[in-house]
Design a protein around this motif. Structure first.
Motif, PDB file in Angstrom:
ATOM      1  N   LEU A 166       0.820  -1.209   0.000  1.00 32.86           N
ATOM      2  CA  LEU A 166       0.000   0.000   0.000  1.00 32.86           C
ATOM      3  C   LEU A 166       0.853   1.259   0.000  1.00 32.86           C
ATOM      4  N   GLU A 167       1.941   1.261   0.770  1.00 35.27           N
ATOM      5  CA  GLU A 167       2.818   2.428   0.806  1.00 35.27           C
ATOM      6  C   GLU A 167       3.457   2.667  -0.561  1.00 35.27           C
ATOM      7  N   SER A 168       3.918   1.593  -1.182  1.00 34.91           N
ATOM      8  CA  SER A 168       4.519   1.715  -2.522  1.00 34.91           C
ATOM      9  C   SER A 168       3.469   2.160  -3.541  1.00 34.91           C
ATOM     10  N   TRP A 169       2.259   1.665  -3.375  1.00 30.58           N
ATOM     11  CA  TRP A 169       1.165   2.010  -4.275  1.00 30.58           C
ATOM     12  C   TRP A 169       0.845   3.510  -4.180  1.00 30.58           C
ATOM     13  N   LYS A 170       0.759   4.036  -2.970  1.00 30.87           N
ATOM     14  CA  LYS A 170       0.474   5.457  -2.773  1.00 30.87           C
ATOM     15  C   LYS A 170       1.567   6.327  -3.393  1.00 30.87           C
ATOM     16  N   GLU A 171       2.796   5.902  -3.228  1.00 30.72           N
ATOM     17  CA  GLU A 171       3.928   6.648  -3.782  1.00 30.72           C
ATOM     18  C   GLU A 171       3.851   6.701  -5.310  1.00 30.72           C
ATOM     19  N   LEU A 172       3.478   5.554  -5.908  1.00 30.89           N
ATOM     20  CA  LEU A 172       3.378   5.493  -7.364  1.00 30.89           C
ATOM     21  C   LEU A 172       2.172   6.292  -7.877  1.00 30.89           C
ATOM     22  N   VAL A 173       1.098   6.337  -7.104  1.00 39.69           N
ATOM     23  CA  VAL A 173      -0.066   7.143  -7.474  1.00 39.69           C
ATOM     24  C   VAL A 173       0.320   8.623  -7.538  1.00 39.69           C
ATOM     25  N   LYS A 174       1.072   9.082  -6.542  1.00 42.55           N
ATOM     26  CA  LYS A 174       1.523  10.480  -6.528  1.00 42.55           C
ATOM     27  C   LYS A 174       2.416  10.773  -7.732  1.00 42.55           C
ATOM     28  N   THR A 175       3.254   9.800  -8.086  1.00 45.86           N
ATOM     29  CA  THR A 175       4.130   9.961  -9.248  1.00 45.86           C
ATOM     30  C   THR A 175       3.298  10.090 -10.525  1.00 45.86           C
ATOM     31  N   ALA A 176       2.279   9.243 -10.641  1.00 42.00           N
ATOM     32  CA  ALA A 176       1.414   9.274 -11.821  1.00 42.00           C
ATOM     33  C   ALA A 176       0.682  10.615 -11.925  1.00 42.00           C
ATOM     34  N   GLN A 177       0.223  11.135 -10.797  1.00 40.19           N
ATOM     35  CA  GLN A 177      -0.482  12.421 -10.797  1.00 40.19           C
ATOM     36  C   GLN A 177       0.456  13.563 -11.188  1.00 40.19           C
ATOM     37  N   LYS A 178       1.701  13.513 -10.696  1.00 43.18           N
ATOM     38  CA  LYS A 178       2.687  14.543 -11.055  1.00 43.18           C
ATOM     39  C   LYS A 178       3.007  14.488 -12.545  1.00 43.18           C
ATOM     40  N   GLN A 179       3.166  13.261 -13.061  1.00 39.79           N
ATOM     41  CA  GLN A 179       3.492  13.100 -14.474  1.00 39.79           C
ATOM     42  C   GLN A 179       2.337  13.576 -15.358  1.00 39.79           C
ATOM     43  N   TRP A 180       1.100  13.358 -14.900  1.00 40.79           N
ATOM     44  CA  TRP A 180      -0.059  13.822 -15.667  1.00 40.79           C
ATOM     45  C   TRP A 180      -0.059  15.349 -15.724  1.00 40.79           C
ATOM     46  N   THR A 181       0.250  15.977 -14.579  1.00 44.43           N
ATOM     47  CA  THR A 181       0.302  17.450 -14.529  1.00 44.43           C
ATOM     48  C   THR A 181       1.386  17.990 -15.458  1.00 44.43           C
ATOM     49  N   ALA A 182       2.518  17.281 -15.505  1.00 43.90           N
ATOM     50  CA  ALA A 182       3.646  17.756 -16.299  1.00 43.90           C
ATOM     51  C   ALA A 182       3.479  17.472 -17.793  1.00 43.90           C
ATOM     52  N   GLN A 183       2.915  16.311 -18.133  1.00 46.25           N
ATOM     53  CA  GLN A 183       2.892  15.883 -19.537  1.00 46.25           C
ATOM     54  C   GLN A 183       1.542  16.085 -20.233  1.00 46.25           C
ATOM     55  N   VAL A 184       0.459  15.911 -19.503  1.00 49.32           N
ATOM     56  CA  VAL A 184      -0.868  15.936 -20.136  1.00 49.32           C
ATOM     57  C   VAL A 184      -1.558  17.287 -19.979  1.00 49.32           C
ATOM     58  N   GLU A 185      -1.472  17.855 -18.797  1.00 50.55           N
ATOM     59  CA  GLU A 185      -2.205  19.096 -18.517  1.00 50.55           C
ATOM     60  C   GLU A 185      -1.895  20.227 -19.503  1.00 50.55           C
ATOM     61  N   PRO A 186      -0.629  20.420 -19.924  1.00 50.70           N
ATOM     62  CA  PRO A 186      -0.361  21.474 -20.922  1.00 50.70           C
ATOM     63  C   PRO A 186      -1.153  21.283 -22.213  1.00 50.70           C
ATOM     64  N   TRP A 187      -1.335  20.020 -22.625  1.00 54.60           N
ATOM     65  CA  TRP A 187      -2.131  19.752 -23.829  1.00 54.60           C
ATOM     66  C   TRP A 187      -3.597  20.089 -23.594  1.00 54.60           C
ATOM     67  N   VAL A 188      -4.075  19.743 -22.401  1.00 54.94           N
ATOM     68  CA  VAL A 188      -5.478  20.022 -22.069  1.00 54.94           C
ATOM     69  C   VAL A 188      -5.743  21.523 -22.052  1.00 54.94           C
ATOM     70  N   LYS A 189      -4.802  22.292 -21.522  1.00 56.60           N
ATOM     71  CA  LYS A 189      -4.969  23.745 -21.412  1.00 56.60           C
ATOM     72  C   LYS A 189      -4.578  24.479 -22.698  1.00 56.60           C
ATOM     73  N   GLY A 190      -3.986  23.749 -23.644  1.00 52.90           N
ATOM     74  CA  GLY A 190      -3.589  24.368 -24.907  1.00 52.90           C
ATOM     75  C   GLY A 190      -2.329  25.195 -24.819  1.00 52.90           C
ATOM     76  N   ILE A 191      -1.487  24.894 -23.824  1.00 50.79           N
ATOM     77  CA  ILE A 191      -0.266  25.694 -23.636  1.00 50.79           C
ATOM     78  C   ILE A 191       0.999  24.867 -23.879  1.00 50.79           C
ATOM     79  N   HIS A 192       0.841  23.703 -24.487  1.00 46.12           N
ATOM     80  CA  HIS A 192       2.015  22.875 -24.777  1.00 46.12           C
ATOM     81  C   HIS A 192       2.852  23.571 -25.855  1.00 46.12           C
ATOM     82  N   PRO A 193       4.181  23.519 -25.743  1.00 44.71           N
ATOM     83  CA  PRO A 193       5.045  24.194 -26.735  1.00 44.71           C
ATOM     84  C   PRO A 193       4.724  23.819 -28.177  1.00 44.71           C
ATOM     85  N   LEU A 194       4.382  22.570 -28.442  1.00 44.30           N
ATOM     86  CA  LEU A 194       4.053  22.153 -29.807  1.00 44.30           C
ATOM     87  C   LEU A 194       2.753  22.818 -30.276  1.00 44.30           C
TER      88      LEU A 194
END
Length: 276
Positions: free
Chosen positions: A239-267
């Motif tokens: 469970l501890e490892s799972w929670k840590e990986l969930v936080k990682t996934a949420q951070k990666q979504w903010t960094a990689q996906v959210e810019p596309w959703v908001k239309g501010i991705h460099p591309l």
């Protein structure tokens, strides 16, 4: 006298013959008229039937052309998937090499604790059972699961809906590079496209029992673990490892996906400005 009688008889005979001729002519005329009417009615009836048949044929042809092919709901989508040379273009957020190792290690633990869902069909069903997201970022304690998707999938349509499905139900997700490695980590005999990690797990079966049961359990563990690591896994550790990986996934979504959703991705900005 005799001649006058003969004349009378002849006149009667002639009138009778004339009458018969008229009746015969009338009956023939009426018969022809009736026959013509009957033919017209029959022709109209046949034309109507022909029009109905043509309409029916056209309707059936249109229905067959537009009707979807029957779908075999019992078929496993994994059977139609092959490994692609390149990752699908929508494979974001994509885990880096360090996170890849953490993902595979956690999946092995989850498999031992029977806390994972494997395959497209099983994972899709599990995701849909989770409540819909109310919006906003969820904490790891509120997340019903974590979905890991292989990016080297062909055809890509099989997994295209998973990101949207996960976001609708507030479930974090990460892409990995290898479908084959995902299958190995999930302890399956074939490559796996999707794995869902649940936060809770079942404790390993008790060691007591007959010698045959012990041997069977030992063989099963050896097959699942492969390299022999993580033989003893506690639900708390998982469970501890799972929670840590969930936080990682949420951070990666903010960094990689959210810019596309908001239309501010460099591309996106480059495309909008014409590369200037």
């Amino acid at each position: 006298m005799g001649s006058s009688k003969d004349v009378v008889k002849k006149e009667k005979k002639d009138r009778k013959e004339e009458k018969l001729k008229k009746e015969k002519k009338r009956s023939e005329t009426d018969g022809i008229t009736k026959e013509k009417k009957d033919k017209k009615k029959e022709k109209a009836k046949q034309e109507k039937i022909a029009r109905l048949v043509d309409t029916q044929i056209l309707t059936e042809a249109a229905t067959q052309a537009t009707a979807p092919e029957p779908v075999d709901t019992s078929a496993d989508p994994e059977d139609s998937i092959t490994t692609a040379e390149n990752l699908v273009p929508f494979a974001i957020p994509l885990a880096d090499d360090k996170v890849h190792k953490k993902i595979y290690k956690l999946i092995k633990k989850g498999a031992k604790l029977k806390s994972i869902h494997r395959g497209v069909k099983e994972c899709e069903k599990a995701i849909k059972k989770a409540p819909l997201s109310k919006g906003g970022k969820s904490s790891s304690s509120d997340v019903p699961g974590l979905v890991i998707i292989a990016g080297d999938i062909s055809p890509m349509d099989v997994i295209l809906h998973f990101p949207i499905l996960c976001e609708e139900h507030g479930i974090p997700y990460l892409y990995v590079k290898s479908r084959a490695d995902l299958g190995v980590a999930a302890c399956t005999k074939r490559a796996t496209s999707v794995v869902m990690l649940k936060p809770e797990g079942k404790k390993p079966a008790a060691s007591s029992g007959s010698s045959s049961n012990k041997k069977e359990k030992k063989d099963e563990d050896a097959e699942m673990e492969g390299t022999g690591e993580d033989k003893k896994v506690s639900p708390e550790e998982y469970l501890e490892s799972w929670k840590e990986l969930v936080k990682t996934a949420q951070k990666q979504w903010t960094a990689q996906v959210e810019p596309w959703v908001k239309g501010i991705h460099p591309l996106q900005i480059a495309a909008a400005t014409g590369g200037r």
